[in-house]
Write an enzyme that holds these catalytic residues in place. Sequence first.
Site, mmCIF file in Angstrom:
data_model
loop_
_atom_site.group_PDB
_atom_site.id
_atom_site.type_symbol
_atom_site.label_atom_id
_atom_site.label_comp_id
_atom_site.label_asym_id
_atom_site.label_seq_id
_atom_site.Cartn_x
_atom_site.Cartn_y
_atom_site.Cartn_z
ATOM 1 C CD1 TRP A 74 -18.479 -33.762 -15.870
ATOM 2 C CD2 TRP A 74 -18.201 -31.589 -15.426
ATOM 3 N NE1 TRP A 74 -17.434 -33.305 -16.626
ATOM 4 C CE2 TRP A 74 -17.237 -31.982 -16.373
ATOM 5 C CE3 TRP A 74 -18.212 -30.256 -15.005
ATOM 6 C CZ2 TRP A 74 -16.301 -31.099 -16.908
ATOM 7 C CZ3 TRP A 74 -17.282 -29.375 -15.529
ATOM 8 C CH2 TRP A 74 -16.339 -29.812 -16.465
ATOM 9 C CD GLU A 488 -14.905 -34.265 -29.216
ATOM 10 O OE1 GLU A 488 -15.288 -33.685 -28.195
ATOM 11 O OE2 GLU A 488 -15.448 -34.105 -30.320
HETATM 12 C C1 F6R Z 1 -17.355 -31.707 -29.669
HETATM 13 C C2 F6R Z 1 -18.545 -31.192 -29.013
HETATM 14 C C3 F6R Z 1 -18.466 -29.855 -28.383
HETATM 15 C C4 F6R Z 1 -19.771 -29.074 -28.648
HETATM 16 C C5 F6R Z 1 -19.732 -27.741 -27.879
HETATM 17 C C6 F6R Z 1 -20.956 -26.904 -28.172
HETATM 18 O O1 F6R Z 1 -17.599 -32.937 -30.279
HETATM 19 O O2 F6R Z 1 -19.556 -31.838 -28.958
HETATM 20 O O3 F6R Z 1 -17.358 -29.155 -28.847
HETATM 21 O O4 F6R Z 1 -19.909 -28.870 -30.017
HETATM 22 O O5 F6R Z 1 -19.644 -27.991 -26.511
HETATM 23 O O6 F6R Z 1 -22.126 -27.542 -27.765
HETATM 24 P P1 F6R Z 1 -23.533 -27.084 -28.294
HETATM 25 O O7 F6R Z 1 -23.580 -27.338 -29.756
HETATM 26 O O8 F6R Z 1 -24.524 -27.910 -27.520
HETATM 27 O O9 F6R Z 1 -23.666 -25.608 -27.987
#
Ligand code: F6R
Length: 608
Positions: A74, A488
């Site tokens: 990425w 999104e």
């Molecule tokens: C939206 C989404 C992101 C995650 C964010 C935090 O659907 O998936 O906004 O919620 O990147 O990720 P975590 O929960 O893995 O810290």
Amino acid sequence: MCGIVSYIGSREARSILLEGLKQLEYRGYDSAGLAIRQGNHIELYRAVGKIVELEKKIAGKEVKGTIGIAHTRWATHGEPTEENAHPHRDQNDDVFLIHNGIIENYLSLKKWMEKDGIVFRSQTDTEVLAQLIAINFEGDLSEAVRKAMSQVEGTFGLAVIHKNVPDEIVIARRGSPLIIGVSDHGYFAASDVSAMVRHTNKVVHLKDNELATLTAGGFSISTAQAIPIERDAETVEWRAEDAELNGFPHFMLKEIFEQPETIQNAMRGRLEPGEGVPKLGGIMPVWENIKECRHLVIVACGTSYYAGCVGRYVFEKLTEIDMEVELASEFRYRKLNFPPNTFILALSQSGETADTLAAIREAKRKGASLLGIVNVVGSSISRETEAGVYNHAGPEIGVASTKIFTSQLTILTLLALLLGRHQKLSLTEGVEAIRALQLLPDQVRAVLSQDNHIRAIAEKYHKRSNWLFLGRKFNYPIAMEGALKLKEVSYIHAEGYAAGEMKHGPIALINPDMPTVAIAPMDDMYDKMISNINEIKSRKGPIIAIATQGDEKVKELSDEIIEIPPTLDYLYPILAVIPCQLLAYHCANLLKRDIDKPRNLAKSVTVE
Ligand code: F6R
């Protein structure tokens, strides 16, 4: 973000690595590559775009080795081109390396190397690391990696092979997750379990500043200072079928439909109905301090942050604790005062989100105690917090978080109830809460049974380019989460607003083209939400209401209604978010979006 999978063993690496890369696709990537040892040389294949492009490059080639490293990239430094894709090499094609993370001092290292005549072929920070390992190599690959670790600043999870070291993969970690997998036919190294879950569920977590040497017969771990480490493998509960679609067209839909089970799993073995109090074994190490806690700060990003925003209202209702919720990415810019016995609670699906990790590290420096609610067992946040609760929700593959959100809300409610029962709630209040929690899985099933109806609403409105989501108090964060889900995955512009803010600006947007999703269950905000719905109706804005079953008043006022079963006011968000998730999914599907891998997004955001 970038994904790593490597294999050394008795089977052909090619199909194992390609299959592993496909399991990592959900993390988000724009190019992919692999390097496989073939006799005395190393074959390199890289391609821009999806894994299938890489497969096309390898098709028909004789690639039969049993040692290899593979990567999904990425882009951070340099465009997504073939030359910038991993694996990267040193200038003599001796070292082949894959890397997650960012080498912060790569420019100064590169300048120094270029002065010595070293030739670079990419714009990446990673290539510097490959060159550095080659410069340091004197016959021992792990020593060369160890030396390079002392010369680079930044973060890395890496795997490296060397042309002249025929039977080793060396891996190292600082800040980017790396897991060793132990199978009956060889050893894996991967950035997450899903890349190897078809071969093994026995894993060993590498910690920061450790490196490991993998051979076909075993592995050894040591610190950056060459001190050997003994660590046994743990068994992870994820199953191979968790990473399959099982008949669903997308992981997002599958995960939305898994919510009755994941909410149940969040409560399994944690409820004491007679006592009206949950049991959370993971909190017990800090129980003596947390039971008296009067100040709790939740830190998280994205959807996890919105779960934290609901959590704030739930804690304020059920406990005596002063609550704050902070975006982890803003946390370090705040001047927060931590009174004695302040706890910081990190919410994270992946347990690897760079901003959330940075926030808890900063909070620790300021003397706060750390808790986590995390899905990925053994992840960085789970290890760096003193106590916490796991979601036990299985892997979430769809980039848009769905089942983890409702699981987080469930666990936040359990935690608030546990502390609330100690601080102020009666037995009757505790018993009532647990009864309502136990009903949730079936109530979620009832909401999911309206999927066809919700799809029909999406069919009607998916071409509208602006949407508004409104809610109050417990459901204000659901309005924000509903808008985030829609934007999104469908790329439709949406705003999530506290309904009370309508008159302060957004009402100017209301017109017959802009649908408003009004979250208006029969809670203590009901009358105020009815007023908001009336205001929108009188301006001819189409209203999609999420309301309590049998609510004739909202039905009359709205163009569309999605019903949710009655529950306690602080549990409504768990039910109200499900129609928002389904609306987002169906709009995205009708618009033919790449639902599980929306453009520009990555599942686990491991860079700031
Ligand atoms: C939206 C989404 C992101 C995650 C964010 C935090 O659907 O998936 O906004 O919620 O990147 O990720 P975590 O929960 O893995 O810290």
